[in-house]
Design a protein around this motif. Structure first.
Motif, short mmCIF file in Angstrom:
data_model
loop_
_atom_site.label_atom_id
_atom_site.label_comp_id
_atom_site.label_asym_id
_atom_site.label_seq_id
_atom_site.Cartn_x
_atom_site.Cartn_y
_atom_site.Cartn_z
N LEU A 38 0.84 -1.33 0.16
CA LEU A 38 -0.10 -0.03 0.01
C LEU A 38 0.73 1.20 -0.06
O LEU A 38 1.08 1.88 1.15
N SER A 39 1.35 1.74 -1.19
CA SER A 39 2.35 2.61 -1.22
C SER A 39 1.76 3.82 -2.51
O SER A 39 1.05 3.30 -3.39
N LEU A 40 2.02 4.97 -2.32
CA LEU A 40 1.67 5.92 -3.25
C LEU A 40 2.21 5.49 -4.81
O LEU A 40 1.40 5.58 -5.56
N CYS A 81 -3.12 -2.27 10.47
CA CYS A 81 -3.28 -1.02 10.74
C CYS A 81 -1.85 -0.45 11.66
O CYS A 81 -1.63 0.80 11.41
N LYS A 82 -1.66 -1.15 12.38
CA LYS A 82 -0.30 -0.97 13.30
C LYS A 82 0.74 -0.94 12.25
O LYS A 82 1.80 0.15 12.50
N LEU A 83 1.21 -1.52 11.34
CA LEU A 83 2.14 -1.43 10.33
C LEU A 83 2.14 -0.41 9.63
O LEU A 83 3.15 0.35 9.33
N LEU A 84 0.97 0.02 9.10
CA LEU A 84 0.72 1.28 8.30
C LEU A 84 1.11 2.52 9.08
O LEU A 84 1.70 3.42 8.60
N GLY A 90 1.69 6.86 3.48
CA GLY A 90 0.80 7.58 2.93
C GLY A 90 -0.80 7.38 3.19
O GLY A 90 -1.65 8.14 2.49
N ILE A 91 -1.24 6.01 3.69
CA ILE A 91 -2.29 5.64 3.78
C ILE A 91 -2.42 5.04 5.39
O ILE A 91 -1.46 4.60 5.78
N GLY A 140 -10.20 10.64 4.14
CA GLY A 140 -9.67 11.19 4.98
C GLY A 140 -8.46 10.56 5.52
O GLY A 140 -7.50 11.22 6.18
N SER A 141 -8.16 9.21 5.11
CA SER A 141 -6.83 8.63 5.70
C SER A 141 -5.84 8.34 4.54
O SER A 141 -4.84 7.57 4.57
N VAL A 142 -6.03 8.95 3.26
CA VAL A 142 -5.34 8.77 2.22
C VAL A 142 -4.64 9.95 1.76
O VAL A 142 -5.49 10.95 1.55
N GLU A 143 -3.19 10.35 1.70
CA GLU A 143 -2.70 11.44 1.63
C GLU A 143 -3.02 12.10 0.27
O GLU A 143 -3.02 11.44 -0.90
N GLY A 144 -3.49 13.24 -0.06
CA GLY A 144 -3.85 13.99 -1.26
C GLY A 144 -5.20 13.97 -1.61
O GLY A 144 -5.77 14.38 -2.64
N CYS A 145 -6.07 13.05 -0.91
CA CYS A 145 -7.39 12.84 -1.26
C CYS A 145 -8.42 14.03 -1.16
O CYS A 145 -8.45 14.47 0.17
N THR A 146 -9.18 14.36 -2.01
CA THR A 146 -10.08 15.32 -1.99
C THR A 146 -11.54 15.06 -2.35
O THR A 146 -12.51 15.77 -2.08
#
Length: 202
Positions: A38-40, A81-84, A90-91, A140-146
């Motif tokens: 799970l990476s950008l 979730c702890k790993l992320l 970014g997630i 709200g939990s993913v960088e850059g999402c609008t």
């Protein structure tokens, strides 16, 4: 070798923070591999956007894991979730939104009940959710999402009854909902889009 070192570092960190691993070693290693995907750079597990053949959801955020027909990260799994949180990819796993959020929850609806899904160059990722509120929480939990686009991909996503949740950087209107499905599935059926809705963060 590098994967083993990363796994050892992550499990040691998790042991220090939680006192014990939340999963057996074999399940833990699978979860580490899933979380690491799970990476950008690979659109958080979904490098092929949902309007292209061969697409696969990158993640699932919801309460009905038994409905999944593929192995993807379940973002209600404590270990993932702890790993992320540790990996800073970014997630993150979202916090569960309120059961009935009040009006004016910070989102503007741009369209609803349409038969097409957004197809745009600012695509971030897509996954599966149970509800529109779950998709908002994912954004709200993913960088850059609008912006989110939720819809039912009927006959698509390996026949999943779950809601597709696509995330984008910019806001979109119904005029950009040009993905009408039409892809032949492995069982010979043709997918189509139903109940598509778009929401933009205020």
């Amino acid at each position: 070798m590098r994967f083993t070192a990363l796994f050892a570092a992550c499990t040691a960190a998790l042991s220090a923070t939680s006192g014990a691993l939340a999963a057996p070693a074999t399940e833990a290693s699978i979860n580490l591999q899933l979380a690491g995907g799970l990476s950008l750079s690979n659109n958080f597990g979904a490098p092929i956007p949902p309007w292209e053949p061969g697409c696969v959801p990158g993640w699932y955020y919801g309460d009905h894991q038994e409905l999944l027909k593929i192995i993807i990260p379940w973002l209600k799994n404590d270990f993932i979730c702890k790993l992320l949180e540790l990996l800073h990819l970014g997630i993150l796993c979202p916090h569960k939104p309120p059961y009935n959020p009040p009006p004016g929850d910070g989102w503007n609806q741009t369209f609803d009940g349409y038969d097409g899904a957004i197809q745009a160059d600012d695509y971030l990722t897509f996954g599966l959710v149970d509800t529109v509120d779950d998709c908002k929480a994912m954004c709200g939990s993913v960088e850059g999402c609008t912006f989110i686009n939720t819809y039912h991909d009927v006959n698509g996503k390996d026949g999943s009854p779950l809601l597709t949740c696509s995330l984008f950087r910019g806001c979109h209107g119904q005029d950009q909902a040009t993905n009408k499905g039409g892809q032949t599935q492995p069982d010979g059926s043709i997918d189509h889009i139903e109940d598509s809705a778009g929401y933009c963060k205020q």
